[in-house]
Design a protein around this motif. Structure first.
Motif, PDB file in Angstrom:
ATOM      1  N   LEU A 226      13.043 -15.188 -15.681  1.00 57.93           N
ATOM      2  CA  LEU A 226      14.501 -15.315 -15.058  1.00 57.93           C
ATOM      3  C   LEU A 226      14.786 -16.576 -15.775  1.00 57.93           C
ATOM      4  O   LEU A 226      16.419 -16.404 -16.153  1.00 57.93           O
ATOM      5  CB  LEU A 226      14.457 -15.787 -13.570  1.00 57.93           C
ATOM      6  N   LYS A 227      14.146 -17.584 -16.099  1.00 59.79           N
ATOM      7  CA  LYS A 227      14.692 -18.777 -16.863  1.00 59.79           C
ATOM      8  C   LYS A 227      14.812 -18.154 -18.366  1.00 59.79           C
ATOM      9  O   LYS A 227      15.819 -18.871 -18.794  1.00 59.79           O
ATOM     10  CB  LYS A 227      13.405 -19.756 -16.886  1.00 59.79           C
ATOM     11  N   LYS A 228      13.901 -17.499 -18.810  1.00 60.94           N
ATOM     12  CA  LYS A 228      13.976 -17.139 -20.271  1.00 60.94           C
ATOM     13  C   LYS A 228      15.569 -16.371 -20.533  1.00 60.94           C
ATOM     14  O   LYS A 228      15.962 -16.502 -21.604  1.00 60.94           O
ATOM     15  CB  LYS A 228      12.817 -16.334 -20.602  1.00 60.94           C
ATOM     16  N   ASP A 229      15.828 -15.472 -19.307  1.00 64.42           N
ATOM     17  CA  ASP A 229      16.941 -14.410 -19.457  1.00 64.42           C
ATOM     18  C   ASP A 229      18.227 -15.187 -19.164  1.00 64.42           C
ATOM     19  O   ASP A 229      19.180 -14.586 -19.125  1.00 64.42           O
ATOM     20  CB  ASP A 229      16.728 -13.228 -18.776  1.00 64.42           C
ATOM     21  N   GLY A 230      18.025 -16.570 -18.667  1.00 63.80           N
ATOM     22  CA  GLY A 230      19.295 -17.312 -18.156  1.00 63.80           C
ATOM     23  C   GLY A 230      19.962 -16.687 -16.895  1.00 63.80           C
ATOM     24  O   GLY A 230      21.082 -16.856 -16.315  1.00 63.80           O
ATOM     25  N   LEU A 231      19.103 -16.415 -15.800  1.00 63.09           N
ATOM     26  CA  LEU A 231      19.401 -15.888 -14.683  1.00 63.09           C
ATOM     27  C   LEU A 231      18.851 -16.730 -13.395  1.00 63.09           C
ATOM     28  O   LEU A 231      19.054 -16.352 -12.286  1.00 63.09           O
ATOM     29  CB  LEU A 231      18.731 -14.526 -14.486  1.00 63.09           C
ATOM     30  N   TYR A 232      18.105 -17.651 -13.706  1.00 59.89           N
ATOM     31  CA  TYR A 232      17.263 -18.412 -12.772  1.00 59.89           C
ATOM     32  C   TYR A 232      18.333 -19.194 -11.740  1.00 59.89           C
ATOM     33  O   TYR A 232      18.001 -19.087 -10.682  1.00 59.89           O
ATOM     34  CB  TYR A 232      16.527 -19.586 -13.508  1.00 59.89           C
ATOM     35  N   GLU A 233      19.448 -19.545 -12.543  1.00 61.41           N
ATOM     36  CA  GLU A 233      20.373 -20.578 -11.732  1.00 61.41           C
ATOM     37  C   GLU A 233      21.112 -19.712 -10.815  1.00 61.41           C
ATOM     38  O   GLU A 233      22.068 -20.164  -9.743  1.00 61.41           O
ATOM     39  CB  GLU A 233      21.148 -21.253 -12.558  1.00 61.41           C
ATOM     40  N   ASN A 234      21.084 -18.319 -10.872  1.00 63.90           N
ATOM     41  CA  ASN A 234      22.054 -17.667  -9.922  1.00 63.90           C
ATOM     42  C   ASN A 234      21.396 -16.308  -9.414  1.00 63.90           C
ATOM     43  O   ASN A 234      21.923 -15.249  -9.007  1.00 63.90           O
ATOM     44  CB  ASN A 234      23.419 -16.935 -10.809  1.00 63.90           C
ATOM     45  N   THR A 235      20.119 -16.659  -8.950  1.00 60.88           N
ATOM     46  CA  THR A 235      19.189 -15.592  -8.206  1.00 60.88           C
ATOM     47  C   THR A 235      18.545 -16.192  -7.102  1.00 60.88           C
ATOM     48  O   THR A 235      17.773 -17.196  -7.223  1.00 60.88           O
ATOM     49  CB  THR A 235      18.148 -15.173  -9.366  1.00 60.88           C
ATOM     50  N   ILE A 236      18.681 -15.567  -6.012  1.00 56.79           N
ATOM     51  CA  ILE A 236      17.957 -15.761  -4.852  1.00 56.79           C
ATOM     52  C   ILE A 236      16.523 -14.757  -4.652  1.00 56.79           C
ATOM     53  O   ILE A 236      16.593 -13.673  -4.888  1.00 56.79           O
ATOM     54  CB  ILE A 236      18.815 -15.520  -3.332  1.00 56.79           C
ATOM     55  N   ILE A 237      15.646 -15.560  -4.621  1.00 55.85           N
ATOM     56  CA  ILE A 237      14.294 -14.948  -4.552  1.00 55.85           C
ATOM     57  C   ILE A 237      13.839 -14.977  -3.095  1.00 55.85           C
ATOM     58  O   ILE A 237      13.630 -15.857  -2.359  1.00 55.85           O
ATOM     59  CB  ILE A 237      13.268 -15.507  -5.419  1.00 55.85           C
ATOM     60  N   ILE A 238      13.326 -13.550  -2.652  1.00 58.48           N
ATOM     61  CA  ILE A 238      12.700 -13.567  -1.327  1.00 58.48           C
ATOM     62  C   ILE A 238      11.429 -12.573  -1.532  1.00 58.48           C
ATOM     63  O   ILE A 238      11.234 -11.607  -2.054  1.00 58.48           O
ATOM     64  CB  ILE A 238      13.748 -12.465  -0.595  1.00 58.48           C
ATOM     65  N   PHE A 239      10.552 -13.678  -1.130  1.00 56.84           N
ATOM     66  CA  PHE A 239       8.824 -13.071  -1.257  1.00 56.84           C
ATOM     67  C   PHE A 239       8.647 -12.743   0.198  1.00 56.84           C
ATOM     68  O   PHE A 239       8.789 -13.489   1.248  1.00 56.84           O
ATOM     69  CB  PHE A 239       8.065 -14.186  -1.689  1.00 56.84           C
ATOM     70  N   PHE A 240       7.972 -11.482   0.315  1.00 56.66           N
ATOM     71  CA  PHE A 240       7.629 -10.931   1.722  1.00 56.66           C
ATOM     72  C   PHE A 240       6.594  -9.827   1.437  1.00 56.66           C
ATOM     73  O   PHE A 240       5.930  -9.416   0.288  1.00 56.66           O
ATOM     74  CB  PHE A 240       8.658 -10.547   2.597  1.00 56.66           C
ATOM     75  N   SER A 241       6.048  -9.137   2.563  1.00 53.67           N
ATOM     76  CA  SER A 241       5.233  -8.297   2.570  1.00 53.67           C
ATOM     77  C   SER A 241       5.707  -7.159   3.558  1.00 53.67           C
ATOM     78  O   SER A 241       6.515  -7.314   4.314  1.00 53.67           O
ATOM     79  CB  SER A 241       3.515  -8.461   2.644  1.00 53.67           C
ATOM     80  N   ASP A 242       4.910  -6.044   3.438  1.00 49.08           N
ATOM     81  CA  ASP A 242       5.143  -4.981   4.395  1.00 49.08           C
ATOM     82  C   ASP A 242       4.325  -4.901   5.770  1.00 49.08           C
ATOM     83  O   ASP A 242       4.919  -4.467   6.814  1.00 49.08           O
ATOM     84  CB  ASP A 242       5.439  -3.433   3.719  1.00 49.08           C
ATOM     85  N   ASN A 243       3.129  -5.294   5.483  1.00 50.84           N
ATOM     86  CA  ASN A 243       2.050  -4.922   6.464  1.00 50.84           C
ATOM     87  C   ASN A 243       0.826  -5.850   6.080  1.00 50.84           C
ATOM     88  O   ASN A 243       0.741  -6.305   4.955  1.00 50.84           O
ATOM     89  CB  ASN A 243       1.791  -3.408   6.871  1.00 50.84           C
ATOM     90  N   GLY A 244      -0.125  -5.677   6.898  1.00 49.74           N
ATOM     91  CA  GLY A 244      -1.271  -6.758   6.685  1.00 49.74           C
ATOM     92  C   GLY A 244      -2.280  -5.940   5.706  1.00 49.74           C
ATOM     93  O   GLY A 244      -2.135  -4.847   5.331  1.00 49.74           O
ATOM     94  N   TYR A 245      -3.371  -6.600   5.323  1.00 43.10           N
ATOM     95  CA  TYR A 245      -4.257  -6.150   4.392  1.00 43.10           C
ATOM     96  C   TYR A 245      -5.091  -5.128   5.204  1.00 43.10           C
ATOM     97  O   TYR A 245      -5.236  -5.000   6.302  1.00 43.10           O
ATOM     98  CB  TYR A 245      -5.283  -7.754   4.213  1.00 43.10           C
ATOM     99  N   LYS A 246      -5.842  -4.607   4.332  1.00 43.11           N
ATOM    100  CA  LYS A 246      -6.611  -3.269   4.655  1.00 43.11           C
ATOM    101  C   LYS A 246      -7.924  -3.251   5.770  1.00 43.11           C
ATOM    102  O   LYS A 246      -8.421  -2.535   5.536  1.00 43.11           O
ATOM    103  CB  LYS A 246      -7.014  -2.517   3.153  1.00 43.11           C
ATOM    104  N   LEU A 247      -8.079  -4.548   5.898  1.00 40.30           N
ATOM    105  CA  LEU A 247      -9.325  -4.585   6.951  1.00 40.30           C
ATOM    106  C   LEU A 247      -9.041  -3.633   7.964  1.00 40.30           C
ATOM    107  O   LEU A 247      -8.070  -3.648   8.567  1.00 40.30           O
ATOM    108  CB  LEU A 247      -9.485  -6.225   7.299  1.00 40.30           C
ATOM    109  N   LEU A 248     -10.147  -2.943   8.548  1.00 41.46           N
ATOM    110  CA  LEU A 248     -10.072  -2.064   9.370  1.00 41.46           C
ATOM    111  C   LEU A 248      -9.420  -2.446  10.688  1.00 41.46           C
ATOM    112  O   LEU A 248      -8.746  -1.266  11.190  1.00 41.46           O
ATOM    113  CB  LEU A 248     -11.472  -1.693  10.073  1.00 41.46           C
ATOM    114  N   ARG A 249      -9.297  -3.420  11.181  1.00 39.47           N
ATOM    115  CA  ARG A 249      -8.866  -3.606  12.692  1.00 39.47           C
ATOM    116  C   ARG A 249      -7.335  -4.164  12.307  1.00 39.47           C
ATOM    117  O   ARG A 249      -6.407  -4.419  13.102  1.00 39.47           O
ATOM    118  CB  ARG A 249      -9.426  -4.683  13.628  1.00 39.47           C
ATOM    119  N   ASP A 250      -7.052  -4.274  11.080  1.00 39.17           N
ATOM    120  CA  ASP A 250      -5.741  -5.084  10.674  1.00 39.17           C
ATOM    121  C   ASP A 250      -4.483  -4.241  10.203  1.00 39.17           C
ATOM    122  O   ASP A 250      -3.747  -3.751  10.815  1.00 39.17           O
ATOM    123  CB  ASP A 250      -6.030  -6.231   9.566  1.00 39.17           C
ATOM    124  N   LYS A 251      -4.648  -3.642   9.198  1.00 33.71           N
ATOM    125  CA  LYS A 251      -3.698  -2.897   8.713  1.00 33.71           C
ATOM    126  C   LYS A 251      -3.680  -1.382   9.427  1.00 33.71           C
ATOM    127  O   LYS A 251      -4.790  -0.989   9.999  1.00 33.71           O
ATOM    128  CB  LYS A 251      -3.795  -2.475   7.184  1.00 33.71           C
TER     129      LYS A 251
END
Length: 466
Positions: A226-251
């Motif tokens: 993003l920095k390299k392409d000049g987009l860093y200053e105008n970008t909102i980044i959202i980090f998230f997941s969809d569900n838990g890890y593949k352990l048997l009682r979890d996902k």
């Protein structure tokens, strides 16, 4: 003498207006199958400098819970702003080999962004539980696998000069086979009390910590691009997941380990884009990502959406609803109500055990857990029983691992009644589609794929035909 200042004043005003009207870029970093086992969530087993950096320059939500513990219903909710159970996208990987359309009033996030002049791209899988045309949502090319759906190969680099973008980059997280430079050893991890302390479980837990380290490195690479392409200053980044890890009682299950999600909304290149920072401990549904994203781009949220903007004044949820229905060839129906302190779970299909035959049953790590249970290795193992309670109630403050079911404790009878009532009312008010049988056409498609593994009675008509 007055003309020059007037010219400068007009020019300055025009520049300010142009700056204010510049549309913000929105980038979703979609960490698949990732648990919040990170320092920003109180777990210092591994270091995650890039995730920490996003947190330091944005808002971290510590109590975000998914509406589904498996990928395709969760994604179907996130991208439409509606509960999968409301719009009929609740059964895992439906609408792949048969034609299934969304209700006509439902819109999809990239579709909405395109209508507002945005370039939209996807790098990774969609996993939507309906049939659709790629070009209606995304720019760029894609690949497609028969049962798994479409995966994009897009990038912000292909948009028109100056065009804002909404993009989704898949971080394979809990499915990533890459190894970090300094992997954590299985003897350095803690085993949850509901698993036996055996080598294969320790290895799986260590693997996930290493996947989180790899994911953190990938986030750093994306920030640099993003920095390299000049987009860093105008970008909102959202980090998230969809569900838990593949352990048997979890996902795939409605305990917190399958639903508790990382959620960080950040504007590290320009804090003014977000104007908020810190830690939010209030309840958030993963579904609220949709409305929040649209509002960050100053786009009106469609009225049908059940999603809420977490930054709206007065935002509050008394509870989060989660649902699990058919996953692959395993037919089930489970609902949960999650408050700040309590979890209520309703098991509708008590004729089958919680750990009935599923897509992981043949895997060595799963077999090792069943073997440990049979051999009497001590752990909280009631979830492996052939008997399944109709209701479960957990005091999350005193029992964060959800191993002490209080549903039959008279001291909690009023709480049980309260949460049961919330769920009953929600089922009626939203016309929860899980209360109706899945179409014969879709069940036949599942049977045609999985064959003899389809042991649930709902598949009996197709066994007779074959």
């Amino acid at each position: 003498m007055l003309a020059v200042p007037l010219v400068f004043s007009t020019c300055s005003s025009t520049q300010k207006t142009a700056h204010r009207s510049k549309k913000v870029n929105i980038l979703w970093l979609f960490g698949e199958d990732i648990d919040p086992w990170m320092p920003v969530y109180g777990d210092s087993t591994v270091v995650t400098p890039n995730i920490d950096f996003l947190a330091q320059n944005g808002v971290t939500f510590t109590n975000c819970f998914s509406m589904s513990p498996v990928c395709s219903p969760a994604r179907s909710g996130i991208f439409t702003g509606a509960m999968p159970t409301t719009i009929g996208t609740h059964n895992h990987r439906s609408g792949r080999t048969i034609t299934k359309r969304l209700p006509s009033h439902v819109q999809v996030v990239p579709e909405i962004f395109k209508q507002h002049g945005y370039y939209t791209f996807s790098e990774g899988k969609d996993d939507f539980n309906w049939s659709y045309n790629w070009d209606d949502y995304w720019s760029g090319s894609y690949t497609e696998k028969k049962h798994f759906g479409k995966s994009g190969t897009g990038s912000w680099k292909n948009r028109k000069d100056g065009q804002p973008f909404f993009g989704v980059i898949e971080l394979y997280g809990g499915k990533n086979n890459k190894k970090p430079a300094s992997p954590i050893s299985p003897d350095k991890v803690k085993v949850m009390p509901y698993y036996p302390d055996i080598p294969s479980v320790r290895q799986q837990i260590a693997d996930h910590y290493n996947q989180i380290k790899v994911t953190d490195g990938e986030i750093g690479e994306i920030i640099n691009e993003l920095k390299k392409d000049g987009l860093y200053e105008n970008t909102i980044i959202i980090f998230f997941s969809d569900n838990g890890y593949k352990l048997l009682r979890d996902k795939q299950f409605l305990y917190d380990a399958g639903l508790h999600m990382p959620m960080i909304i950040s504007a590290p290149g320009n804090p003014k884009l977000l104007k908020k920072s810190g830690v939010r401990e209030d309840l958030m549904s993963l579904l609220d990502l949709t409305a929040t994203t649209l509002q960050l781009a100053k786009i009106k949220v469609p009225e049908y959406m059940e999603s809420k903007d977490v930054f709206e004044k007065g935002y509050h949820r008394d509870f989060v609803i989660a649902a699990r229905d058919r996953c692959d060839f395993t037919i089930d129906r489970i609902r949960a109500v999650r408050t700040t302190q309590f979890k209520y779970i309703k098991n509708f299909m008590t004729d089958r055990p919680l750990m009935q035959l599923q897509y992981r049953s043949h895997k060595p790590a799963v077999k090792a857990i069943f073997k440990a249970n049979k051999e009497g290795i001590p752990f909280e193992n009631e979830w492996l029983s052939d008997q399944r309670p109709a209701e479960e109630l957990y005091d999350l403050k005193n029992d964060p691992f959800e191993v002490n079911n209080l549903a039959n404790d008279p001291n909690y009878a009023s709480k049980l009644k309260e949460l049961r009532g919330i769920l009953d009312q929600w089922i009626v008010s939203t016309n929860d589609q899980g209360q109706y049988p899945e179409s014969k056409e879709q069940l036949k498609a599942v049977y045609d794929r999985y064959g003899e593994r389809c042991i649930n009675p709902e598949f009996a008509p197709f066994r007779t035909i074959n």
